[in-house]
Design a protein around this motif. Structure first.
Motif, PDB file in Angstrom:
ATOM      1  N   UNK A 183       0.822  -1.215   0.000  1.00  0.00           N
ATOM      2  CA  UNK A 183       0.000   0.000   0.000  1.00  0.00           C
ATOM      3  C   UNK A 183       0.862   1.273   0.000  1.00  0.00           C
ATOM      4  N   UNK A 187       0.484   4.360  -2.567  1.00  0.00           N
ATOM      5  CA  UNK A 187       0.196   5.721  -2.105  1.00  0.00           C
ATOM      6  C   UNK A 187       1.281   6.678  -2.593  1.00  0.00           C
ATOM      7  N   UNK A 240      -8.194  -4.750  -1.136  1.00  0.00           N
ATOM      8  CA  UNK A 240      -8.806  -4.494   0.171  1.00  0.00           C
ATOM      9  C   UNK A 240      -8.139  -3.304   0.873  1.00  0.00           C
ATOM     10  N   UNK A 241      -6.818  -3.279   0.872  1.00  0.00           N
ATOM     11  CA  UNK A 241      -6.115  -2.170   1.552  1.00  0.00           C
ATOM     12  C   UNK A 241      -6.403  -0.853   0.837  1.00  0.00           C
ATOM     13  N   UNK A 242      -6.425  -0.902  -0.500  1.00  0.00           N
ATOM     14  CA  UNK A 242      -6.679   0.322  -1.272  1.00  0.00           C
ATOM     15  C   UNK A 242      -8.075   0.853  -0.990  1.00  0.00           C
ATOM     16  N   UNK A 243      -9.016  -0.055  -0.897  1.00  0.00           N
ATOM     17  CA  UNK A 243     -10.398   0.322  -0.590  1.00  0.00           C
ATOM     18  C   UNK A 243     -10.461   1.047   0.759  1.00  0.00           C
ATOM     19  N   UNK A 244      -9.805   0.468   1.773  1.00  0.00           N
ATOM     20  CA  UNK A 244      -9.825   1.081   3.107  1.00  0.00           C
ATOM     21  C   UNK A 244      -9.103   2.435   3.107  1.00  0.00           C
ATOM     22  N   UNK A 245      -7.980   2.477   2.376  1.00  0.00           N
ATOM     23  CA  UNK A 245      -7.218   3.730   2.304  1.00  0.00           C
ATOM     24  C   UNK A 245      -8.045   4.828   1.626  1.00  0.00           C
ATOM     25  N   UNK A 246      -8.661   4.490   0.499  1.00  0.00           N
ATOM     26  CA  UNK A 246      -9.475   5.473  -0.228  1.00  0.00           C
ATOM     27  C   UNK A 246     -10.661   5.917   0.638  1.00  0.00           C
ATOM     28  N   UNK A 248     -10.760   6.054   3.925  1.00  0.00           N
ATOM     29  CA  UNK A 248     -10.253   6.947   4.966  1.00  0.00           C
ATOM     30  C   UNK A 248      -9.959   8.341   4.409  1.00  0.00           C
ATOM     31  N   UNK A 249      -9.388   8.391   3.199  1.00  0.00           N
ATOM     32  CA  UNK A 249      -9.120   9.689   2.567  1.00  0.00           C
ATOM     33  C   UNK A 249     -10.429  10.421   2.270  1.00  0.00           C
ATOM     34  N   UNK A 250     -11.410   9.673   1.793  1.00  0.00           N
ATOM     35  CA  UNK A 250     -12.689  10.278   1.423  1.00  0.00           C
ATOM     36  C   UNK A 250     -13.394  10.831   2.662  1.00  0.00           C
TER      37      UNK A 250
ATOM     38  N   UNK B 190      -3.436   9.321   6.688  1.00  0.00           N
ATOM     39  CA  UNK B 190      -4.458   8.328   6.358  1.00  0.00           C
ATOM     40  C   UNK B 190      -3.840   6.934   6.133  1.00  0.00           C
ATOM     41  N   UNK B 191      -2.607   6.916   5.651  1.00  0.00           N
ATOM     42  CA  UNK B 191      -1.889   5.633   5.528  1.00  0.00           C
ATOM     43  C   UNK B 191      -1.672   5.054   6.919  1.00  0.00           C
ATOM     44  N   UNK B 193      -3.398   5.704   9.576  1.00  0.00           N
ATOM     45  CA  UNK B 193      -4.699   5.313  10.122  1.00  0.00           C
ATOM     46  C   UNK B 193      -5.144   3.948   9.578  1.00  0.00           C
ATOM     47  N   UNK B 194      -4.997   3.773   8.270  1.00  0.00           N
ATOM     48  CA  UNK B 194      -5.429   2.519   7.638  1.00  0.00           C
ATOM     49  C   UNK B 194      -4.709   1.321   8.251  1.00  0.00           C
ATOM     50  N   UNK B 242      -6.900  16.703  -2.840  1.00  0.00           N
ATOM     51  CA  UNK B 242      -7.395  15.430  -2.314  1.00  0.00           C
ATOM     52  C   UNK B 242      -8.290  14.742  -3.332  1.00  0.00           C
ATOM     53  N   UNK B 245      -6.037  13.271  -5.937  1.00  0.00           N
ATOM     54  CA  UNK B 245      -5.301  12.124  -5.384  1.00  0.00           C
ATOM     55  C   UNK B 245      -6.220  10.906  -5.271  1.00  0.00           C
ATOM     56  N   UNK B 246      -7.416  11.113  -4.736  1.00  0.00           N
ATOM     57  CA  UNK B 246      -8.364  10.000  -4.590  1.00  0.00           C
ATOM     58  C   UNK B 246      -8.757   9.457  -5.965  1.00  0.00           C
ATOM     59  N   UNK B 249      -5.928   7.271  -7.194  1.00  0.00           N
ATOM     60  CA  UNK B 249      -5.923   5.992  -6.468  1.00  0.00           C
ATOM     61  C   UNK B 249      -7.055   5.094  -6.961  1.00  0.00           C
ATOM     62  N   UNK B 253      -6.719   1.501  -8.712  1.00  0.00           N
ATOM     63  CA  UNK B 253      -7.431   0.337  -8.155  1.00  0.00           C
ATOM     64  C   UNK B 253      -8.243  -0.366  -9.255  1.00  0.00           C
TER      65      UNK B 253
END
Lengths: 282, 282
Positions: A183, A187, A240-246, A248-250, B190-191, B193-194, B242, B245-246, B249, B253
């Motif tokens: 991840x 990122x 899965x990690x990308x989904x969670x990261x996105x 959290x950013x959102x 956010x990284x 946090x994830x 942001x 960036x999102x 990502x 994905x």
């Protein structure tokens, strides 16, 4: 001791340098599909001479240090040629696919699946570093499937190079490493991309970048040839990690949008807790 | 030279150390709303003695190094008290709000809006570093609104500390810096946090983290008290970065989801171009 290294890039080359230091008198043979890398590895004295699959039989140790898609094929080819006392280990960043591909091989017990958590953003033989593995974690998967004597030989080598050993099953390895390694690379690449795109219209943007930006975007220098097959082999975990990261950013973006700066503060404060954890890494 | 520093954290403290080295004989006064920081700054000999707003009139230079929301108020209070020859400059990471808030002040010409692109993930007086500003970029906004003589004095100081000067208007500054600094902090938080969220269920996950993860997540150690008002003041630009960036990502994905690994490779290869740019930063 006779060591044969397949793939003479950053990882293979660093094993060569580290082994020369740790085991004076070691004979190191090697190969690389890239002729230029093979020549450089000789010029840099990483290897004593080139050697092909036909010499694997007489090696004490074979190290496979090629991109993870190639490693699956190479591992089988090497196991086809090993002598009864040849230890083979790899250094790839995904383990499930590799372990499955060799599971039924008659010489499975000659193989040890390993992942040294070590590297830099650079690649090729010139990027090799003698102490790359010192004080780093080495994850070993399915250790029970390797012959006792060869387990012992591998551990001796890893200890000499200063590595900590952790045992995991391949699926847990791939799931964990998606979070703490794969991840981070995505990122970083996407951060680099976002800023590069902006730069097309706004020149001089990088002139304002400081060490913080350099640190977060460092991994965007990494080799696409190495990382593409890693993302392919660890697809499900990475998604899965990308989904969670996105997500959290959102969510963080929504907090800013809605002027909920109290919660923005708390989000960061909760994550500050990572300080303590990182102190353990560095 | 008599210097008064308001805010004795990483930035204010580093100015104190750097000025002592560059200008032997300098007298440094200071204040901090945090009593503990003020005491530490004295113990560490960052300042010679505490001083309040009533002494600003006699200072040659006043440095404002407080969080950007507080800086807007402090700048006005300081300008209310300056002598005719007092240079005041700040060091905040957003410039539009500050410049607007002092635009109509009768002593606007005593002020220089500055942003040294320098810092670490640590905070407080004990985090001060003598050479923090050496070889770093210092962005100056609306230089034409500062009195000539005070511009000169400021440039002399910045040169002594080894800084490169760039002139920008505040809006361009805030837009650019959102990309190369503010976004990096959010991506890092956010990284962190994830991965922390994942760790709740999967213990030992950090045991597998290497230097790559540490590098991308380093900024998640930063101070929420400093960063929350930055995100607040630069809200629109940060929301734009942001969003981009999102989007990047999310596209990456999708490429993985759809097994378009050829394009995954090309995305990373194109971003590798950042290597050349980063060599210029470090």
């Amino acid at each position: 001791m006779k060591v044969q290294i397949i793939g003479l890039g950053l990882i293979g080359g660093s094993f060569a340098l580290a082994l020369r230091k740790a085991s004076p008198g070691v004979e190191i043979l090697g190969s690389d599909v890239n002729e230029d890398h093979l020549q450089k590895a000789q010029n840099l004295k990483l290897i004593d001479r080139p050697a092909g699959l036909d010499e694997v039989e007489n090696a004490d140790v074979v190290i496979i240090a090629v991109p993870v898609d190639v490693a699956k094929k190479v591992a089988i080819e090497v196991l086809d040629h090993v002598g009864i006392n040849t230890l083979v280990f790899d250094a790839g960043s995904t383990k499930t696919g590799l372990c499955e591909s060799i599971a039924a091989h008659p010489n499975r017990r000659n193989f040890l699946a390993a992942h040294p958590i070590a590297g830099t953003e650079f690649s090729g033989p010139a990027a090799a570093v003698e102490d790359l593995f010192c004080n780093k974690t080495n994850i070993i998967c399915e250790v029970e499937k390797t012959a006792f004597k060869l387990q012992e030989r591998a551990l001796e080598i890893f200890q000499k190079l200063g590595m900590r050993i952790r045992y995991m099953d391949p699926k847990a390895h791939d799931r964990h490493i998606a979070y703490v390694s794969h991840l981070s690379h995505i990122s970083s690449f996407m951060l680099g991309k976002t800023v590069l795109e902006k730069e097309r219209n706004e020149k001089d943007i990088f002139d304002l970048a400081g060490s913080g930006f350099a640190s977060t975007v460092r991994l965007a220098k990494s080799s696409p040839a190495m990382w593409t097959p890693i993302f392919q082999q660890n697809k499900d975990n990475i998604l899965e990690t990308l989904e969670e990261y996105i997500n959290n950013l959102t969510k963080f973006k929504s907090l800013i949008e809605n002027d909920n700066f109290n919660e923005v503060f708390l989000e960061m404060e909760r994550t500050n807790h990572i300080k303590k954890i990182l102190n353990g890494i560095n």
